[in-house]
Design an enzyme around this catalytic site. Structure first.
Site: not given
Length: 482
Positions: A337, A460
């Site tokens: 798509a 992080h």
């Protein structure tokens, strides 16, 4: 006889994106659609299936909470009517939004079956009836004949491939188009086909409690992806209890009142009998060109049924002014798509007289929304080596990082790069990697080198940190990876 600038035949992702962009560029657009705008993706594929996969993820989360984190919880039952009602509401709201968007943009949507009558003319048999119903209706069906001043866009999409002697009945034997709408949740499913669609449906049914057998004729799942992607995916599916048979072939199947009995020959030559309540045939899709009148415009499908462009930079056929988007296109188009959106933008801008910018299919992401998920962009290691590239490869396990341990589902990041040069491909397996691939699309599309990406800091602790770590190592700056 009516005139307009652009006629689009087919209102799926490729068709409606063409129509919207062309209208935004000031062109008068007629969009012919015999069913509902949005096409397979919105009504039978991408959107409803991902809604169901989200529900499956919630079910899996309850099991993880109980088994891994000490949360005393269980799934007492899955309310199928409530689940499907939520899915259908999501589809309906998207459909209403799309209809409103087309109307606001000034696109004239004509409900009916369209056929070419010449290189610039189209006949639309109007009304909601399908072609066979039109012929059987009392009296002549109303018609509109349109001429396109700028061009015609073919966007009629595809349908599931079926197998001789195994006709879908919507209950015991189903295709990917009707699997979500079959009655209830089966206790067991045999999925035939280990491509993205088959893998997703196998994953979905397993999450919902079904016993699942997944059969793929190739020697691995997702045979078009990197071999390490296939290996990690297969490991994850087997860990979840899915019986994966690769290099296996269906030799026969019989249907009964309450299910299917299939005979499967395994890669070792053994013959197995598989009993299941439902057989899902997911062996690919074929282009829809029947009734399109290609011959009247001087066109014809190729041996595989695709309508090939003569000019890929414009997606224009050998007949000037007739363009193709979406699932009608042969490879290297991907039948996805989001690739169709890009193709629609390209064709609309071409028809508006803007310089064409060809779709870079190598930089289009490919995603499988199973558990675990896979996401890739660019060349696999094997493709890069076959092309004669001198490559370096780095694989970073997600479990080498704290956030990967938190999720506990395994997975990896694999980077394929030219030695001393650009990144050629990035391949991910694990939780939520469908949301992580966009960064790598830019890396591959802009020919970035590992050192370029290593300069950028990933947050992080996140799963995306594994992508950054993989590039750091290739750039000679490895931190957590030796």
């Amino acid at each position: 006889m009516h005139e307009t600038d652009v006629i689009v035949i087919g209102g799926g992702t490729g068709g409606y994106s063409t129509a919207l962009r062309a209208a935004a560029l000031g062109l008068e657009v007629v969009l012919a659609e015999r069913d509902l705008v949005g096409g397979t993706c919105l009504h039978r594929g991408c959107i409803p299936s991902k809604a169901m996969l989200h529900a499956a993820e919630l079910v899996d989360g309850i099991a993880e909470a109980r088994d891994r984190w000490g949360v005393k919880a269980s799934v007492d039952a899955i309310g199928w009517p409530a689940l499907t009602a939520t899915r259908d509401d999501i589809v309906a709201r998207n459909h209403r939004g799309l209809e409103g968007h087309l109307s606001h943009a000034g696109v004239r949507v004509v409900r009916g079956s369209a056929a070419l009558t010449g290189p610039r003319t189209v006949r639309i048999t109007t009304g909601p009836a399908a072609p066979d119903e039109v012929r059987n209706a009392t009296g002549p069906a109303p018609e509109e004949v349109w001429t396109a001043r700028r061009g015609i866009v073919l966007a009629t999409g595809s349908r599931p491939r079926t197998l001789p002697g195994l006709e879908p009945d919507g209950r015991r034997v189903v295709t990917s188009d009707d699997a979500l709408f079959a009655p209830g949740l089966p206790a067991s499913v045999l999925v035939l086909g280990g491509g993205a669609i088959g893998v997703e449906y196998a994953s979905l049914h397993r999450s919902m409690g079904a016993r699942v057998t997944l059969v793929e004729a190739a020697d691995r799942l997702l045979p078009l992806e990197d071999t390490d992607v296939s290996r990690h995916l297969t490991r994850g599916l087997k860990k979840r209890g899915i019986d994966v048979l690769t290099g296996a072939r269906l030799e026969g199947a019989e249907t009964y009142d309450n299910g299917v009995r299939a005979t499967v020959r395994t890669a070792r030559g053994e013959v197995r009998t598989v009993d299941a309540e439902r057989l899902l045939v997911a062996v690919g899709r074929v282009p829809v060109t029947d009734g399109l009148g290609l011959a009247a415009a001087g066109l014809g499908p190729d041996a595989r049924g695709f309508v090939a462009p003569a000019d890929w930079s414009r997606l224009e056929t050998a007949v000037p002014g007739i363009h193709v988007v979406g699932d009608l296109l042969p490879p290297p188009s991907l039948g996805l798509a989001h690739a169709s959106f890009a193709e629609g933008l390209l064709v609309a801008e071409t028809l508006a007289g803007r310089p064409p910018r060809a779709v870079e299919y190598a930089a289009v992401p490919r995603v499988t929304y199973s558990s675990p998920q896979t996401a890739s962009v660019g060349l696999s290691e094997a493709e890069a080596r076959t092309a004669g590239r001198d490559v370096v490869v780095n694989t970073m396990p997600l479990t080498a990082l704290a956030k990967g341990m938190v999720h506990g589902q395994g997975g990896m990041v694999k980077v394929v790069a030219e030695r001393g040069g650009a990144v050629l491909g990035v391949h991910l397996v694990g939780p939520h990697v469908s949301e992580m691939i966009a960064e790598s699309q830019l890396v591959v599309g802009w020919d970035a080198e590992p050192g370029d990406i290593a300069q950028h800091i990933h947050p992080h602790p996140t799963l995306s940190e594994a992508v950054g770590e993989a590039f750091l190592t290739l750039a000679g700056r490895g931190l957590h990876q030796v």
